[in-house]
Design an enzyme around this catalytic site. Structure first.
Site, PDB file in Angstrom:
ATOM      1  N   ASN A 163       0.804  -1.218   0.000  1.00  0.00           N
ATOM      2  CA  ASN A 163       0.000   0.000   0.000  1.00  0.00           C
ATOM      3  C   ASN A 163       0.842   1.276   0.000  1.00  0.00           C
ATOM      4  OD1 ASN A 163       0.207  -1.542   2.580  1.00  0.00           O
ATOM      5  ND2 ASN A 163      -0.345   0.425   3.475  1.00  0.00           N
ATOM      6  N   CYS A 185      -2.795   4.656   8.551  1.00  0.00           N
ATOM      7  CA  CYS A 185      -2.880   4.236   9.947  1.00  0.00           C
ATOM      8  C   CYS A 185      -1.701   4.718  10.761  1.00  0.00           C
ATOM      9  CB  CYS A 185      -2.951   2.720  10.027  1.00  0.00           C
ATOM     10  SG  CYS A 185      -4.041   2.035   8.807  1.00  0.00           S
ATOM     11  N   SER A 205     -10.907  -5.457  -0.566  1.00  0.00           N
ATOM     12  CA  SER A 205     -11.748  -4.467   0.117  1.00  0.00           C
ATOM     13  C   SER A 205     -12.458  -3.583  -0.894  1.00  0.00           C
ATOM     14  CB  SER A 205     -10.873  -3.610   1.021  1.00  0.00           C
ATOM     15  OG  SER A 205     -11.624  -2.533   1.543  1.00  0.00           O
ATOM     16  N   GLY A 206     -13.729  -3.293  -0.656  1.00  0.00           N
ATOM     17  CA  GLY A 206     -14.519  -2.478  -1.584  1.00  0.00           C
ATOM     18  C   GLY A 206     -13.993  -1.067  -1.791  1.00  0.00           C
ATOM     19  N   HIS A 207     -13.664  -0.396  -0.680  1.00  0.00           N
ATOM     20  CA  HIS A 207     -13.384   1.045  -0.808  1.00  0.00           C
ATOM     21  C   HIS A 207     -12.045   1.369  -1.445  1.00  0.00           C
ATOM     22  CE1 HIS A 207     -10.652   2.072   2.691  1.00  0.00           C
ATOM     23  NE2 HIS A 207     -11.053   0.885   3.092  1.00  0.00           N
TER      24      HIS A 207
HETATM   25  C1  PLP Z   1      -6.627  -0.628   3.128  1.00  0.00           C
HETATM   26  C2  PLP Z   1      -5.879  -1.888   3.274  1.00  0.00           C
HETATM   27  C3  PLP Z   1      -6.338  -2.904   4.138  1.00  0.00           C
HETATM   28  C4  PLP Z   1      -7.540  -2.742   5.011  1.00  0.00           C
HETATM   29  O1  PLP Z   1      -8.745  -2.706   4.304  1.00  0.00           O
HETATM   30  P1  PLP Z   1     -10.046  -2.056   5.007  1.00  0.00           P
HETATM   31  O2  PLP Z   1     -11.173  -2.423   4.116  1.00  0.00           O
HETATM   32  O3  PLP Z   1      -9.783  -0.577   5.068  1.00  0.00           O
HETATM   33  O4  PLP Z   1     -10.151  -2.670   6.348  1.00  0.00           O
HETATM   34  C5  PLP Z   1      -5.613  -4.071   4.196  1.00  0.00           C
HETATM   35  N1  PLP Z   1      -4.521  -4.246   3.453  1.00  0.00           N
HETATM   36  C6  PLP Z   1      -4.052  -3.308   2.608  1.00  0.00           C
HETATM   37  C7  PLP Z   1      -2.834  -3.588   1.794  1.00  0.00           C
HETATM   38  C8  PLP Z   1      -4.710  -2.087   2.486  1.00  0.00           C
HETATM   39  O5  PLP Z   1      -4.231  -1.154   1.674  1.00  0.00           O
END
Ligand code: PLP
Length: 389
Positions: free
Chosen positions: A151, A325, A199-201
């Site tokens: 990320n 985070c 993850s959706g968002h």
């Molecule tokens: C954003 C993210 C998550 C967490 O996903 P959420 O839906 O926000 O809980 C986990 N792993 C990675 C690599 C991310 O970028």
């Protein structure tokens, strides 16, 4: 003031077509998909159609998809669920130092419960060594969990090779594919992946919905006990609108991926080249090719990343340092430290993550406003004064 968003790895806006696809389940089709009467029929159909669409994007079967509330839940379910299911076979888990907190802190919790966790390091490009991974496997190893794409840097792990090694040794393989999903092709039929969280968002659906791929035959202890939802694998009445949204987002991602990747990588090159030409003493972090097309992680020497971000925010530009985070704290990024980026440079690092709405004009505006901001900040830095003399 212009508003420019370069923080798509933190979250994405909800796609217009996704909003349209989810609205009926917030209005006329509000029923419970478990109901056997008329009110349940359309919501039930929506959930199953969404499952088909998610499965289609990753080339798996719909029965292998469990809907969750988030990427974090998917990672927890995969890692704890597998560890608890196989704890009579062994207690060793292998992961990496560059994982998202959703994986790192889940492993930390399991370590408190008596599991033994190995954290693989990465090279200066952010890549693990598959040889080192294979050497770390012991007869007690039950799970390997390695993120698909990082990320913070966008670096893409050697997932094919790593999952092949896991398969060869009979060890389950989980990947956190939250950042990779929708950005690069993922074909589960040719990878030895047993578990994968998305993850959706992060792909233009709303927050609060995600999916976990569980390869047929992989036994997991459920994380959430309740009714017979998701074939007894995850209790709780389904988030129908969110699930319909995730299905639509996966469909759009599959449809537009090639075009989107070309657009984003051209913009990213423009951004990196433009900054390198206009601002001295910068470095781009992470492997130059093995990266997502949208992510640029840049270290500005002699600059404090958080203040740089505040200055950019005043110009209407949203970007981030470290992961969402950890920003806000003064801890240097655990990811950049693992790449061997010096602590001072990791403090001066900014992540620009591009997305659908971004244009060449957005990038050019960034390149125009950045040099005077950096110059002003450096002029106040005693370290930089030393360099200029
Ligand atoms: C954003 C993210 C998550 C967490 O996903 P959420 O839906 O926000 O809980 C986990 N792993 C990675 C690599 C991310 O970028």
């Amino acid at each position: 003031m212009k508003r420019i968003y370069f923080d798509h790895n933190a979250t994405t806006p909800v796609h217009e077509e996704v909003v349209t696809a989810m609205l009926p389940y917030l209005t006329e089709e509000w029923g419970n998909p478990s109901s056997i009467h008329w009110a349940g029929r359309a919501p039930k159909k929506a959930v199953e159609e969404a499952r088909d669409k998610v499965a289609a994007l990753f080339n798996c079967t719909p029965a292998e998809i469990i809907f969750t509330s988030s990427g974090t839940e998917g990672d927890n379910h995969a890692i704890k669920g597998l560890a608890y299911a196989r704890k009579d076979k062994g207690n060793h888990i292998i992961t990496t130092k560059v994982e998202h907190p959703a994986v790192l802190n889940t492993c930390k919790q399991l370590a408190k419960e008596g599991f033994d966790v190995t954290y693989l390091g990465v090279d200066s490009g952010g890549l693990i060594s598959v040889d080192e991974l294979e050497k770390a496997i012991t007869p007690k190893t039950i799970l390997i969990t390695i993120m698909y794409a990082n990320n913070e840097t966008g670096v893409i792990s050697p997932i094919k090779e790593a999952s092949d090694v896991a398969k060869k040794h009979g060890v389950a393989f989980h990947t956190d594919a939250v950042q990779a999903a929708g950005k690069v092709p993922i074909d589960l039929s040719v990878l030895n992946i047993d578990l994968m969280a998305i993850s959706g968002h992060k792909l233009y659906a709303p927050k609060g919905v995600g999916a976990l791929y569980v390869k047929r035959g992989t036994r997991l202890v459920p994380l959430i006990h309740g009714g017979h939802h998701e074939r007894n694998r995850r209790g709780g009445t389904e988030n129908v609108a969110g699930i319909a949204a995730l299905g639509k987002a996966c469909e759009i991602a599959g449809r537009d991926m090639e075009k989107e990747a070309a657009h984003l990588s051209a913009l990213r090159t423009r951004l990196e080249k433009g900054l390198a030409e206009k601002v001295p003493h910068i470095t781009i972090n992470g492997h130059p090719e093995k990266r997502l097309p949208n992510t640029a992680n840049v270290s500005f020497e002699f600059v404090e990343g958080e203040s740089l971000l505040l200055n950019l925010d005043m110009k209407g530009i949203a970007a981030s340092s470290g992961s969402a985070c950890t920003s806000g704290s003064l801890e240097p990024s655990h990811v950049l430290l693992a790449l061997g980026v010096p602590v001072e440079n990791s403090h001066g690092s900014v992540r620009f993550s591009l997305g659908k709405g971004n244009t060449a004009e957005d990038v050019d505006f960034l390149i125009e406003v950045m040099p005077p901001i950096v110059e002003r900040m450096r002029s106040m830095s005693p370290l930089y004064a030393g360099i200029k003399l």
